[in-house]
Design a protein around this motif. Structure first.
Motif, short mmCIF file in Angstrom:
data_model
loop_
_atom_site.label_atom_id
_atom_site.label_comp_id
_atom_site.label_asym_id
_atom_site.label_seq_id
_atom_site.Cartn_x
_atom_site.Cartn_y
_atom_site.Cartn_z
N MET A 1 0.85 -1.20 0.00
CA MET A 1 0.00 0.00 0.00
C MET A 1 0.88 1.24 0.00
SD MET A 1 -2.97 1.44 -0.02
CE MET A 1 -3.91 -0.08 0.01
N ASN A 2 0.43 2.28 -0.69
CA ASN A 2 1.14 3.54 -0.67
C ASN A 2 0.68 4.42 0.48
OD1 ASN A 2 2.83 5.70 -2.03
ND2 ASN A 2 0.84 6.74 -1.93
N GLU A 3 1.60 4.84 1.31
CA GLU A 3 1.46 5.91 2.29
C GLU A 3 0.21 5.87 3.17
OE1 GLU A 3 2.19 9.68 0.35
OE2 GLU A 3 4.35 9.28 0.34
N PRO A 4 0.05 4.86 4.01
CA PRO A 4 -1.00 4.91 5.03
C PRO A 4 -0.80 6.12 5.94
CG PRO A 4 -0.06 2.70 4.85
CD PRO A 4 0.83 3.61 4.06
N HIS A 5 -1.88 6.61 6.50
CA HIS A 5 -1.77 7.77 7.39
C HIS A 5 -3.03 7.88 8.24
CE1 HIS A 5 -4.62 10.35 5.09
NE2 HIS A 5 -4.20 9.60 4.08
N GLU A 6 -2.90 8.54 9.39
CA GLU A 6 -4.04 8.83 10.27
C GLU A 6 -4.89 7.57 10.51
OE1 GLU A 6 -5.51 13.18 9.61
OE2 GLU A 6 -4.89 12.37 7.65
N LEU A 7 -4.23 6.58 11.09
CA LEU A 7 -4.90 5.32 11.39
C LEU A 7 -4.25 4.67 12.60
CD1 LEU A 7 -2.49 3.45 10.17
CD2 LEU A 7 -3.82 3.48 8.08
N ASP A 8 -4.87 3.60 13.07
CA ASP A 8 -4.32 2.82 14.18
C ASP A 8 -3.25 1.90 13.62
OD1 ASP A 8 -4.09 0.36 15.84
OD2 ASP A 8 -5.53 1.41 17.13
N ILE A 9 -2.01 2.10 14.01
CA ILE A 9 -0.91 1.36 13.40
C ILE A 9 -0.97 -0.13 13.73
CG2 ILE A 9 0.67 1.91 15.28
CD1 ILE A 9 1.47 1.28 11.51
N THR A 10 -1.43 -0.49 14.90
CA THR A 10 -1.54 -1.91 15.23
C THR A 10 -2.60 -2.58 14.37
OG1 THR A 10 -0.86 -1.46 17.52
CG2 THR A 10 -1.97 -3.56 17.09
N ALA A 11 -3.73 -1.91 14.18
CA ALA A 11 -4.78 -2.45 13.31
C ALA A 11 -4.29 -2.50 11.86
CB ALA A 11 -6.05 -1.62 13.42
N TRP A 12 -3.52 -1.48 11.46
CA TRP A 12 -2.99 -1.49 10.10
C TRP A 12 -2.03 -2.65 9.90
CZ3 TRP A 12 -3.41 -1.14 5.30
CH2 TRP A 12 -2.30 -1.20 4.46
N ALA A 13 -1.21 -2.96 10.88
CA ALA A 13 -0.31 -4.10 10.76
C ALA A 13 -1.09 -5.40 10.57
CB ALA A 13 0.59 -4.20 12.00
N THR A 14 -2.24 -5.51 11.21
CA THR A 14 -3.09 -6.68 10.99
C THR A 14 -3.59 -6.72 9.55
OG1 THR A 14 -3.83 -6.72 13.29
CG2 THR A 14 -5.26 -7.80 11.67
N SER A 15 -3.98 -5.58 9.00
CA SER A 15 -4.41 -5.53 7.60
C SER A 15 -3.28 -5.92 6.66
CB SER A 15 -4.91 -4.11 7.26
OG SER A 15 -5.99 -3.73 8.08
N ALA A 16 -2.09 -5.40 6.93
CA ALA A 16 -0.94 -5.75 6.10
C ALA A 16 -0.62 -7.24 6.21
CB ALA A 16 0.26 -4.90 6.51
N GLN A 17 -0.82 -7.83 7.39
CA GLN A 17 -0.61 -9.27 7.54
C GLN A 17 -1.58 -10.06 6.65
OE1 GLN A 17 1.63 -11.41 9.85
NE2 GLN A 17 0.99 -12.42 7.96
N TYR A 18 -2.83 -9.62 6.57
CA TYR A 18 -3.79 -10.25 5.65
C TYR A 18 -3.25 -10.23 4.23
CZ TYR A 18 -7.97 -10.94 8.60
OH TYR A 18 -8.88 -11.39 9.52
#
Length: 339
Positions: free
Chosen positions: A158-175
């Motif tokens: 993904m390009n440039e995530p921002h303004e989000l929960d980084i732990t939840a985003w790491a879960t999305s990236a794991q998917y």
């Protein structure tokens, strides 16, 4: 722009030089991941816009020695704006023309979904479940299945995530990682971006480095899971000025220390500057420093060529006349042969 298990060793021997081939990302060219189909500008002569992205890449490889290109694309474009849908045969077919043109040069090709961790302002895996991790995983499974047999394709989650929960985003990236590997792309590099636009300077302090470190391949390893970082050199780090106020080495060095201590590597997939004296000094210094720290930085990608015209502040788009490609000043001075 430019930039796998065998590739990890090769990359560690010297930095990789790249350029962005922009155009398919223009339809989602805002930081909320909103989509405008008419904005998509494929950098392909076959699409009747007079933009020869294939020719640009052949020139960059043959004349400048570059060896990786980043090929950004809107998620919505790939599935014809159907969240959770299948790859659209027409749209994906057009995008694949650019990927195949890249592969034909012998370079590595980064397939990059350019949505800022969003679909029309809804954060993946957050925003009350409007865009689910399963939907995100689905598009990555489909894309990876198409390129699982291409060892020179790299997957930019993904390009440039921002303004989000980084732990939840790491879960999305794991998917996404799990889907890519399950689709058969078991050995190619996967690029993992953090929050705060995945900036080098904020990669540790934002919690990105720590959260993304938990992501694993299905076999439990972190092989070819590479941190994806960006850095611009203008005064506000926005990449909107032709002038470079810094060479960014302090930020890069701080992250390098962390990478070495944690046995990880990163890829600078966006940096750049204008064709100006300050950028000839500072961008060249940044890239020289990176080449001397290629144990933890696998390479860098310059923003941007493809569908950008010569009037764009950070244009790296070469011009063509009478059978000759001519580079912009910043490419000729700081990108070509700088590895």
């Amino acid at each position: 722009m430019l930039l796998l298990s065998f590739l990890t060793v090769a990359l560690a021997q010297g930095a990789i030089a790249r350029v962005w081939l922009a155009g398919f990302d223009f339809g989602c060219g805002n930081i909320q991941g909103r989509y405008t189909a008419s904005g998509v500008t494929p950098p392909l002569l076959s699409q009747g816009r007079g933009i020869d992205g294939a020719g640009q890449m052949r020139h960059f490889v043959a004349d400048d020695g570059l060896n990786v290109f980043r090929l950004p694309v809107c998620w919505q474009y790939l599935v014809n704006n159907r969240l959770g849908g299948n790859l659209d045969a027409n749209n994906f077919g057009i995008y694949d023309q650019l990927v195949q043109a890249c592969l034909d040069t012998g370079a590595y090709c980064v397939v990059d979904i350019h949505n800022y961790a969003r679909w029309d302002n809804q954060v993946i895996g957050q925003s009350n479940g409007a865009v689910t991790n399963d939907q995100f995983a689905s598009v990555w499974w489909q894309v990876a299945a198409r390129y699982a047999g291409s060892s020179r394709v790299i997957f930019g989650v993904m390009n440039e995530p921002h303004e989000l929960d980084i732990t939840a985003w790491a879960t999305s990236a794991q998917y996404a990682v799990t889907s890519i590997r399950d689709a058969g792309a078991t050995s190619q590099m996967v690029l993992l971006p953090g929050t705060t636009f995945t900036s080098v300077g904020g990669f540790i302090s934002s919690g990105s480095a720590s959260a993304l470190s938990a992501i694993r391949n299905p076999d439990g390893s972190t092989t070819n899971l590479i941190f994806d970082v960006h850095q611009y050199l203008d005064a506000d780090s926005s990449g909107t000025s032709t002038e470079c106020a810094t060479n960014g080495v302090n930020n890069l060095s701080t992250l390098a220390t962390w990478l070495r201590a944690n046995n990880r590597q990163a890829f600078l997939t966006e940096t750049g500057g204008g064709s100006t004296a300050s950028c000839y000094t500072n961008l060249c210094a940044e890239l020289d420093w990176m080449n001397n720290n290629s144990d933890v930085y696998l390479g860098w990608i310059g923003w941007a060529a493809g569908a950008f015209g010569a009037d764009y502040e950070l244009a790296e788009t070469p011009t063509y006349a009478n059978g000759v490609w001519t580079d912009t000043g910043i490419v000729a001075s700081c990108v070509a042969g700088k590895f």
